[in-house]
Structure formats: C-alpha cells, structure tokens
Motif scaffolding. Structure first.
Motif, PDB file in Angstrom:
ATOM      1  N   ASN A   1       4.040   3.011   8.479  1.00  0.00           N
ATOM      2  CA  ASN A   1       3.263   2.489   9.604  1.00  0.00           C
ATOM      3  C   ASN A   1       1.858   3.082   9.608  1.00  0.00           C
ATOM      4  N   LEU A   2       1.737   4.361   9.301  1.00  0.00           N
ATOM      5  CA  LEU A   2       0.429   5.017   9.291  1.00  0.00           C
ATOM      6  C   LEU A   2      -0.458   4.476   8.171  1.00  0.00           C
ATOM      7  N   ILE A   3       0.130   4.281   6.988  1.00  0.00           N
ATOM      8  CA  ILE A   3      -0.641   3.719   5.873  1.00  0.00           C
ATOM      9  C   ILE A   3      -1.087   2.308   6.205  1.00  0.00           C
ATOM     10  N   SER A   4      -0.190   1.540   6.798  1.00  0.00           N
ATOM     11  CA  SER A   4      -0.534   0.175   7.170  1.00  0.00           C
ATOM     12  C   SER A   4      -1.664   0.144   8.192  1.00  0.00           C
TER      13      SER A   4
ATOM     14  N   PHE B   1       0.825  -1.200   0.000  1.00  0.00           N
ATOM     15  CA  PHE B   1       0.000   0.000   0.000  1.00  0.00           C
ATOM     16  C   PHE B   1       0.864   1.258   0.000  1.00  0.00           C
ATOM     17  N   THR B   2       1.946   1.247   0.759  1.00  0.00           N
ATOM     18  CA  THR B   2       2.852   2.400   0.763  1.00  0.00           C
ATOM     19  C   THR B   2       3.459   2.610  -0.621  1.00  0.00           C
TER      20      THR B   2
ATOM     21  N   GLY C   1       4.729   5.657  -4.099  1.00  0.00           N
ATOM     22  CA  GLY C   1       5.395   5.424  -5.371  1.00  0.00           C
ATOM     23  C   GLY C   1       4.675   6.126  -6.516  1.00  0.00           C
ATOM     24  N   ALA C   2       3.335   6.100  -6.466  1.00  0.00           N
ATOM     25  CA  ALA C   2       2.552   6.779  -7.506  1.00  0.00           C
ATOM     26  C   ALA C   2       2.802   8.288  -7.472  1.00  0.00           C
ATOM     27  N   ILE C   3       2.838   8.864  -6.274  1.00  0.00           N
ATOM     28  CA  ILE C   3       3.095  10.302  -6.158  1.00  0.00           C
ATOM     29  C   ILE C   3       4.432  10.664  -6.790  1.00  0.00           C
ATOM     30  N   ALA C   4       5.465   9.905  -6.411  1.00  0.00           N
ATOM     31  CA  ALA C   4       6.810  10.203  -6.918  1.00  0.00           C
ATOM     32  C   ALA C   4       6.903  10.009  -8.428  1.00  0.00           C
TER      33      ALA C   4
END
Length: 500
Positions: free
Chosen positions: A263-266, A196-197, A202-205
């Motif tokens: 950790n927050l995304i998870s 998910f991270t 990765g999409a943003i970058a």
C-alpha cells in the motif's frame, strides 16, 4: 544537422547504449515480454466478452432474428450472450480472464524473478519462486483486517440485514481465534497494481539470493545425488535468507506505519508516476525519445520499456479490467463524468486516458515513427529506385508493424533527411489522439491488442470497438503521410550515394 547528429552521437547514444545493456533493465524488459502470452490471452478473453455482451443489441438481433433459435423461442429477445456455445464461450473467457489479468501481478512476479536470476547466472526457477513468495509475504491479510475491525468495534449495526453474519464471524473469532483462519488476499493486490512492489521487493529478495549463490553459501550434495535434487538443495540457504530479509522489512514497516509495504509503495511511488504519466508532456517526451533512440539504431521501445511497460503497461491492464467489468457504456460514462484519475473516481473506478497500447493504436503505424506512411509516400512520390525496392520489401512487414527492413534498409537510421519526420510524425499523431481522447471524441484504449495488429484495426479493437477510433486513426495516418511526403520528395534530389 550534422552538428546535432555529432552531438547526439557523443552524449546521447553512449548513455542509451549503457541503459540498453544494463542487466537489471534487460531482465525487466524480458520479464514484460515473457508475460505476453498470458497478457494476450486475457486480452482475447476481454475482446470475446466485449463482442458478446457489448456489441450493439440491434445488430445482434438482426443477426439472430432469423436464426433457428428465434424460431424455437420467438418471444425471447435473443442476444449472443444467451446463444448456446457462444454464451458458454463468453463464460469460459471469464475464467481465462480470472487466470490471467486478475493475477497478472503474480505472473509478473515469477517472470521478474526468473529473468533477474538469469541475469545473475543462477538458478532461474528458484528465482521466480522467490519473487512470487516475496509478493505473497507482503500482501495484507484482508480477513484478519475484517475480523479485527469487527472485534474492535463490536460488530455492525444490529438492525441491519448483516447482523447474523457479523455475529457468526465474531463467534468464530472469539472461540477459535485468528490463528485458525486461512489468509485471504485481495485480488486488487495481485493484478497490475502489484508491479511496483514486485519490481522493488522482488529485486531485493532475488539479488540477495543471487549474491549468496554466487558467494557459494549453499548446501552441496554428493555427486551421486540427481542433478535436480542437488540444484534445489543449493538454493535452500540463499532462499531462506532472502525471504527472511524481505519479511523482516515487511514486519518493521508494518509496525512503524501500521500499513503494508504494498500500500505504501502504491501510494508514494506508483501513484505519483502514474499521475505524471497522464500528462501530455510526459507522453510526448517518451514519444520523442523512442524516435531519437531508433534514429541512432537503438531499439527505442526496448530501452524505454521500464517506463512504457512499467508505468503505462499497468494502466492499460487497469483499463482492461475495468472494461471487462463495465464494458463500453460504463467506460464512456466514467469518461463523460470526468473520472479520469483517482481523485475523481466514481465508486473507486476511473479510466486512464493514455496507456501503453495508445501509441500502437494511434501513432506507431507500421512501427515506431509511423513508417508505414513513409513506405506509402515512397511508393507514390519517390523517384529513387533503391528506396522503391526497399519499400516494396518493407510494405508487407510494415502492415504488421514490423519496420526493421525499412529502418535499416533505406535506411532511416542515421539518415539526416528523415530525422525530422521520424520524430515529428508520431509526435503530431500522439497530440491528435490525446486531445481527441481528452475531449471524449474517442474512447480510451481499453484492450491489449497484439502489437502486430494492422493499423486502423488496432485502434478499433483497442478502444473496445469504438467506430470513432477508425476516424482518428485515418486522420493520423493522413497527417503522418503529409509530414513524411515533403522529405521523400526532397530525397529525390539527392544521389543514391549521398546517404550511403
């Protein structure tokens, strides 16, 4: 029936077509497909380990009891694990697992960046590198956390056996400082838990990088410069900007929350989705829509691959990693104790009841819709020569879960008489398998078996060689056969031209 079909064609098919052609979702689908060689290599390693270390000891000793090894050392209990070559193969398989499933998140990061860059028509190799760099930029430094905690608390209890190690770490920390220490990343942040991270950050970058490339904000080299060098220089400015933007996000989030983005995304995105995924209703909804999309000629698993591979895929890899660690006995022990979600984990370990491979093992026999049983029903009960010819041609591919010849040859696609069983058969099979797994009547799917593995064998291998999976698979095959049969017989009363 015609009214329902017309409504679906008007409202559902256009939406599905748009989803299926959306470039970001296509890139995501291709990213998971691109990882298959590494995923299956890791699965093979896990299967070898399972055969060597968890195959019933009594059978192993029967096989090896009369071997030359037993004659050389009759007092030794011989198992496959300590037989030369076989034991070495098991150890080598451990290294293969370490290089694939242990870091599958990093492999996915490259595949995601590569395919997303291709979707935008820019340098795909640089996109893959940016995505990997984005993942590592956001990983928590485990060593820094450990040493900082020691410095803050003054170390551990001096009466414990670790006091000397703690003193040594504190000594290095006080004399050299954290700046001289190399980062240490937790393997748990580089496995399927990173998906998910990687997808979000990765999409943003990569999108920032792609937009800058397309806007021609680049460094251009003279024509005399070799193409490979010129191509690399073109990506420098977009890469720097992309990595600094995501690193700024990591930094700000870390300062505001005192936690890492991964950790927050998870915690707030991945875990809620994964908890919902274990609900029988979520599983059934996905099963229904895969069949519905296929009925209209749209590849259901491809359209829903963001859910199938993005949510249930990582859960399957988690089960596989746990199986590699605990083997069948440990998995069954966790299930029997109710460790089937994070809230009931035992020592941090829990098993997922339903994963991506569960559909292939217990429902999609011969492909989506369980069409291998349709083929058998036609060969036994059909009086239509056109159906029989297509079924004979589709039997061999169907044994390896390739059902396009049947779907488009009979056809099943847009064939109103087959719409109900095409949706109902896998639905009933999923219910039976899910209930059997929840009641501990069969082990959960713990190994990523190649999707072309024939029915029954697929279930046996996927569950870590649980013989009960053979029974469940046979029951599901029988049930789906019974569901398909009345509709095949009904089709006998229709002229061959009726469905053309």
């Amino acid at each position: 029936m015609n009214g329902i079909t017309a409504w679906m064609e008007k409202y559902i098919v256009p939406v599905a077509a748009k989803i299926g052609s959306q470039k970001h979702l296509i890139a995501l689908r291709d990213s998971f497909i691109g990882m298959l060689p590494a995923t299956l290599a890791g699965a093979l390693a896990a299967m070898i380990s399972a055969i060597v270390t968890t195959f019933p000891q009594s059978i192993q000793q029967m096989i090896l009891g009369g071997s030359k090894f037993a004659a050389l050392a009759p007092d030794k209990v011989w198992t496959l694990a300590n037989v030369p070559v076989i034991g070495d193969l098991n150890n080598i398989s451990g290294l293969v697992n370490q290089g694939t499933l242990t870091v599958i998140g990093m492999i996915f990061a490259f595949s995601w960046g590569y395919n997303l860059s291709r979707a935008y028509g820019v340098n795909d190799l640089a996109g893959g590198i940016i995505s990997v760099a984005t993942l590592f930029a956001g990983l928590p430094n485990q060593l820094a956390k450990f040493t900082t905690a020691l410095a803050t608390t003054g170390g551990m209890d001096k009466t414990s056996g670790t006091s000397k190690a703690v003193d040594a770490v504190n000594g290095v920390l006080s004399t050299q400082g954290l700046a001289t220490w190399k980062p240490v990343f937790a393997a748990a942040h580089m496995d399927a838990g990173a998906y998910f991270t990687v997808i979000i950050m990765g999409a943003i970058a990569v999108i920032i990088y792609a937009k800058l490339m397309l806007a021609d904000i680049t460094i251009k080299m003279p024509e005399s410069v070799p193409p490979a060098v010129a191509k690399a220089f073109l990506a420098i400015i977009p890469t720097i900007v992309a990595l600094y933007v995501v690193s700024l996000i990591y930094y700000i989030v870390g300062k505001l929350t005192n936690d890492s983005v991964i950790n927050l995304i998870s915690k707030y995105i991945a875990e809620p989705f994964q908890v919902l995924s274990q609900n029988i209703f979520s599983v059934l909804i996905v099963t229904i829509f895969v069949s519905i999309f296929w009925f209209f000629g749209i590849h259901g698993p491809n359209v829903l691959s963001p859910a199938l591979d993005g949510i249930w895929g990582p859960l399957g890899l988690n089960n596989q990693a746990l199986y590699f660690k605990l083997h069948s006995a440990g998995i069954n022990d966790l299930v029997s104790k109710g460790a089937i979600d994070k809230a009931h984990a035992i020592n941090g370990d829990f098993v997922n009841l339903w994963v991506r491979g569960s559909w292939d093992a217990f429902a999609w026999f011969g492909g989506s819709g369980g069409t291998i049983t349709l083929v058998l029903a036609i060969l036994i009960f059909s009086k239509r020569q056109d159906y029989k010819v297509v079924s004979r041609l589709g039997l061999a591919p169907g044994l390896f879960n390739i059902n396009e010849p049947v779907l488009f040859g009979l056809p099943v696609v847009l064939n109103p008489i087959f719409a109900i069983p095409f949706v109902l058969a896998p639905l009933v099979a999923v219910i039976i398998a899910y209930v059997a797994t929840a009641l501990h009547l069969v082990s959960p799917v713990v190994l990523a078996v190649p999707w072309v593995t024939p029915p029954i064998l697929n279930a046996f291998m996927a569950t870590g060689f649980d013989w009960r999976a053979i029974i469940v698979a046979i029951i599901n095959l029988a049930v789906t056969f019974i569901i398909w049969t009345p509709f095949v017989i009904a089709a006998n009363k229709m002229e061959e031209t009726d469905l053309d």
